[in-house]
Enzyme design. Structure first.
Site: not given
Ligand code: TGC
Ligand code: FAD
Length: 387
Positions: A134, A246, A340, A367
């Site tokens: 989460g 991941a 398609d 992700e």
């Molecule tokens: P920033 O504030 O600069 O960095 C914070 C701290 O984190 C370190 N760091 C990392 N460490 C490991 N791996 C990475 N990829 C890292 N990226 C940053 C960084 O060095 C710093 O460390 P420290 O020691 O200085 O505190 O954060 P940022 O500006 O890099 O992050 C911004 C951004 C937008 C890239 C980040 O917030 C992000 O990646 N947002 C997207 C969130 C996301 O991907 N959520 C996914 C949720 S889980 C999910 O979707 C599961 S789906 C699973 C499935 O069903 O398969």
């Molecule tokens: P938002 O963050 O609200 O983004 C909306 C739109 O804005 C996107 O097009 C994005 O690219 C765009 N955007 C965002 N920031 C910017 C910017 N700075 N500039 C320009 N465009 C921008 N999360 C978990 O924690 N655990 C899970 O197990 C998990 N499983 C998932 C499974 C499914 C099927 C799905 C659909 C999602 C899952 N997620 C999980 C959540 C997933 O990681 C989020 O949906 C994803 O990170 C995007 O967040 P959001 O949906 O709130 O979209």
């Protein structure tokens, strides 16, 4: 000699014997156990949880962890191949394995105490304990630093309040790895899902990842002991470190989905006779199939090199971002184009392309959205954060 149309550059020859054996055993599982049922599971909106014991029995959960914790001690390339072959079946199965392995077992292994590792990891590898992760919250997943869920220290306990959204495995899980704000920054907690105040609500009406469980989680004064806190990391780097694991696997998974779509489109267009010849004999169709094969080949090479870097301890998160962006974009474009090429037949789940195309709508969003990964590369090139 004819080339293998799913492996035009003989990537197989670059794999070790163990890596080939892993790929072949997961491929067999997908062919024999997943493909016969997965279209129906997608139609019914059902995750095939009856496959969990076999997935665990094959050693696919926590596969890279040491054997003393129930893992199989495999390398990163083998883990990638597991993701590829599972996703050739369906992104939902790869999601299940990604979440269990990279998002739940990994943080316990990397950030947990010895006691936590011994308590949870072997049973998670055996598929007896299922986890969910989460991080995302309803107000915006791309910006997890703006987290509202919080944990307050109360004597020897922590009290968690807040909510999480879009959580894979949410309603299947026995434990949730929950990231929450504390006075000391973001920390991770192991929350058994039978704890009072915890609720998981399955998200219905999905048009994507229908063979996967996705849930909202609610925390209403959820009280857990300090022994359930992951003590060895603080700050956003905790959850981001899990995402790197991941996302690495996700660079491989969509290659499997794309191969399935190319294979089906090739077979179909060779059979489909229009204007007196198979449509595969037309230049327009061959160009499209050839382009799919070109893009798959590039993605295969990208993930293999990423895996070799990871196994050498040299992989950087920015490289993972580029590969996740490239490979998911490659697969979704191919799935849509394959759909398609099947014409009207392509809109039913009798054929795999539309199922993969719809699933990949989630994969391109979770992700880290495609835009987030593009901006990571933009920041790397310019030194300017444009989020
Ligand atoms: P920033 O504030 O600069 O960095 C914070 C701290 O984190 C370190 N760091 C990392 N460490 C490991 N791996 C990475 N990829 C890292 N990226 C940053 C960084 O060095 C710093 O460390 P420290 O020691 O200085 O505190 O954060 P940022 O500006 O890099 O992050 C911004 C951004 C937008 C890239 C980040 O917030 C992000 O990646 N947002 C997207 C969130 C996301 O991907 N959520 C996914 C949720 S889980 C999910 O979707 C599961 S789906 C699973 C499935 O069903 O398969
Ligand atoms: P938002 O963050 O609200 O983004 C909306 C739109 O804005 C996107 O097009 C994005 O690219 C765009 N955007 C965002 N920031 C910017 C910017 N700075 N500039 C320009 N465009 C921008 N999360 C978990 O924690 N655990 C899970 O197990 C998990 N499983 C998932 C499974 C499914 C099927 C799905 C659909 C999602 C899952 N997620 C999980 C959540 C997933 O990681 C989020 O949906 C994803 O990170 C995007 O967040 P959001 O949906 O709130 O979209």
């Amino acid at each position: 000699m004819a080339l293998d149309r799913t492996d035009l550059f003989d990537i197989r020859s670059l794999l070790s014997e163990e890596e080939r054996a892993v790929k072949d055993s997961v491929a067999r599982f997908t062919d024999e156990k997943v493909l016969p049922i997965i279209g129906a599971c997608f139609d019914e909106g059902r995750f095939p949880k009856e496959l969990i014991p076999e997935i665990a029995g094959l050693g696919l959960l926590g596969a890279t962890l040491p054997e003393e914790y129930g893992g199989a001690g495999l390398n990163a390339v083998s883990y990638g191949l597991i993701c590829q072959e599972l996703e050739r079946g369906d992104s939902g199965l790869r999601s299940f394995a990604s979440v269990q392995s990279s998002l739940c077992m990994y943080p316990i292994f990397a950030y947990g105490t010895e006691e936590q590792k011994r308590q949870w990891l072997p049973r998670m590898a055996a598929g007896e304990v299922i986890g969910c992760f989460g991080l995302t919250e309803p107000h915006g997943g791309s910006d997890p630093a703006n987290m509202k869920t919080h944990a307050r220290k109360d004597g020897g306990d922590w009290v968690i309040n807040g909510s999480k959204m879009w959580i894979t495995n949410g309603n299947l899980a026995h434990i949730a790895i929950v990231w929450a704000q504390t006075e000391d920054g973001i920390q991770g907690f192991i929350v058994p899902t039978d704890t009072a105040g915890f609720t998981a609500q399955e998200i219905k009406h999905k048009m994507s990842l229908r063979a996967s469980v996705t849930s909202a989680l609610y925390f209403d004064n959820v009280r857990i002991p300090d022994a359930n806190r992951l003590p060895n990391v603080k700050g956003l780097k905790g959850p981001l470190g899990c995402l790197t694991q991941a996302r690495y696997g996700i660079t491989w998974g969509p290659i499997g989905a794309a191969i399935a779509c190319l294979t089906e489109a090739t077979d179909y267009t060779k059979e489909r006779v229009l204007f007196g010849r198979p449509i595969a004999a037309t230049q327009a169709v061959q160009l499209r199939l050839a382009d799919m094969a070109r893009r798959i080949t590039l993605a295969q090479l990208l993930s293999l090199q990423l895996g070799r870097l990871k196994d050498a301890g040299a992989m950087q998160p920015q490289q993972v971002s580029l590969a996740k962006w490239n490979n998911v974009r490659m697969a979704i474009d191919i799935a849509r184009d394959a759909r398609d090429l099947l014409g009207g037949a392509g809109i039913t789940t009798e054929h795999c392309p539309i199922r993969h195309a719809l699933n990949l709508e989630s994969v391109i969003t979770y992700e880290g959205t495609e835009t987030v990964h593009q901006l990571v590369i933009g920041r790397e090139l310019t030194g300017i954060s444009a989020f």
